[in-house]
Design a protein around this motif. Sequence first.
Motif, PDB file in Angstrom:
ATOM      1  N   SER A   9       0.828  -1.217   0.000  1.00 22.01           N
ATOM      2  CA  SER A   9       0.000   0.000   0.000  1.00 22.01           C
ATOM      3  C   SER A   9       0.858   1.261   0.000  1.00 22.01           C
ATOM      4  O   SER A   9       0.483   2.270  -0.600  1.00 22.01           O
ATOM      5  CB  SER A   9      -0.928   0.002   1.222  1.00 22.01           C
ATOM      6  N   ALA A  12       2.185   1.488  -3.758  1.00 22.88           N
ATOM      7  CA  ALA A  12       1.205   1.445  -4.848  1.00 22.88           C
ATOM      8  C   ALA A  12       0.855   2.817  -5.409  1.00 22.88           C
ATOM      9  O   ALA A  12       0.848   3.814  -4.691  1.00 22.88           O
ATOM     10  CB  ALA A  12      -0.077   0.769  -4.349  1.00 22.88           C
ATOM     11  N   PRO A  13       0.510   2.852  -6.699  1.00 29.73           N
ATOM     12  CA  PRO A  13       0.013   4.099  -7.296  1.00 29.73           C
ATOM     13  C   PRO A  13      -1.404   4.388  -6.795  1.00 29.73           C
ATOM     14  O   PRO A  13      -2.104   3.490  -6.318  1.00 29.73           O
ATOM     15  CB  PRO A  13       0.025   3.813  -8.793  1.00 29.73           C
ATOM     16  N   SER A  14      -1.826   5.604  -6.931  1.00 27.40           N
ATOM     17  CA  SER A  14      -3.162   6.012  -6.476  1.00 27.40           C
ATOM     18  C   SER A  14      -4.265   5.147  -7.064  1.00 27.40           C
ATOM     19  O   SER A  14      -5.254   4.852  -6.392  1.00 27.40           O
ATOM     20  CB  SER A  14      -3.429   7.478  -6.847  1.00 27.40           C
ATOM     21  N   ILE A  17      -5.403   2.045  -4.927  1.00 31.70           N
ATOM     22  CA  ILE A  17      -6.005   2.166  -3.601  1.00 31.70           C
ATOM     23  C   ILE A  17      -7.464   1.705  -3.638  1.00 31.70           C
ATOM     24  O   ILE A  17      -8.241   2.098  -4.497  1.00 31.70           O
ATOM     25  CB  ILE A  17      -5.899   3.610  -3.068  1.00 31.70           C
ATOM     26  N   GLU A  41      -5.197   3.314   1.732  1.00 26.03           N
ATOM     27  CA  GLU A  41      -4.645   4.678   1.700  1.00 26.03           C
ATOM     28  C   GLU A  41      -3.693   4.823   2.878  1.00 26.03           C
ATOM     29  O   GLU A  41      -4.034   4.476   4.000  1.00 26.03           O
ATOM     30  CB  GLU A  41      -5.765   5.716   1.785  1.00 26.03           C
ATOM     31  N   ARG A  45       2.303   7.313   1.624  1.00 25.50           N
ATOM     32  CA  ARG A  45       2.345   6.525   0.378  1.00 25.50           C
ATOM     33  C   ARG A  45       3.223   7.205  -0.659  1.00 25.50           C
ATOM     34  O   ARG A  45       3.180   8.413  -0.855  1.00 25.50           O
ATOM     35  CB  ARG A  45       0.927   6.349  -0.150  1.00 25.50           C
ATOM     36  N   ASN A  47       3.205   6.514  -4.007  1.00 31.81           N
ATOM     37  CA  ASN A  47       2.498   6.704  -5.275  1.00 31.81           C
ATOM     38  C   ASN A  47       3.431   6.472  -6.474  1.00 31.81           C
ATOM     39  O   ASN A  47       3.534   7.291  -7.369  1.00 31.81           O
ATOM     40  CB  ASN A  47       1.872   8.104  -5.331  1.00 31.81           C
ATOM     41  N   LEU A  48       4.097   5.322  -6.476  1.00 28.03           N
ATOM     42  CA  LEU A  48       5.044   4.991  -7.548  1.00 28.03           C
ATOM     43  C   LEU A  48       4.325   4.531  -8.801  1.00 28.03           C
ATOM     44  O   LEU A  48       3.236   3.974  -8.740  1.00 28.03           O
ATOM     45  CB  LEU A  48       5.989   3.886  -7.085  1.00 28.03           C
ATOM     46  N   SER A  49       4.973   4.728  -9.945  1.00 27.31           N
ATOM     47  CA  SER A  49       4.441   4.197 -11.195  1.00 27.31           C
ATOM     48  C   SER A  49       5.247   2.984 -11.654  1.00 27.31           C
ATOM     49  O   SER A  49       4.805   2.217 -12.502  1.00 27.31           O
ATOM     50  CB  SER A  49       4.468   5.266 -12.284  1.00 27.31           C
ATOM     51  N   MET A  74       1.135  -1.543 -11.725  1.00 32.21           N
ATOM     52  CA  MET A  74       2.326  -0.747 -12.028  1.00 32.21           C
ATOM     53  C   MET A  74       3.398  -1.627 -12.652  1.00 32.21           C
ATOM     54  O   MET A  74       3.315  -2.854 -12.607  1.00 32.21           O
ATOM     55  CB  MET A  74       2.870  -0.077 -10.754  1.00 32.21           C
TER      56      MET A  74
END
Length: 182
Positions: A9, A12-14, A17, A41, A45, A47-49, A74
Amino acid sequence: MATAQHLGSLLAPSAAIGKVFMKQVYNQKNSANNKERYFEEKAARLNLSRLVIIGTGSTASASELIINGLRPFMEVKLVGDTTAGKNVGSAVFTHLNYAFLPIIFESRNANDESDYYNGFVPDHLSDDDLMHDFGDPQEASLAAAINYLLNGSFPAAQRRQVPRQAPIWQDTPPVNMMIEVE
């Protein structure tokens, strides 16, 4: 699993979530126990791609769960060696003075993928470089990961042929494992 879910989590990218991180899938007789865990959430976080993971033949279980759980959402690349391949889970059952740890479920990702019994094959083969300290950018696997993140490609493979040793649980049957409890 809770730690893998938490770390997944955080990475993870947005878009992930609230979506499935992993599914615990039991056999048909116990399918009522099937359970899903979701990306949550988190305040910190990243928020990696994309993510590059360095692994070896000893990389297993929760680490592989993170790889498998993130892949539908991702780009996940693996550097190093083929992972161990532990996509199942067990539970402890006791009877008299014995504890039994049978394999009781399979882990799957949001796409129902769970086909890593033989481990995840790396995108870039690299020896576990024992000549450099952890975090040294000259260490072979870390250098390959950094190169990929900066340039979008891996360097030419320079790898010794080191025989892969199977994890101990692959040398013994996964069922009917008993431990005597005192």
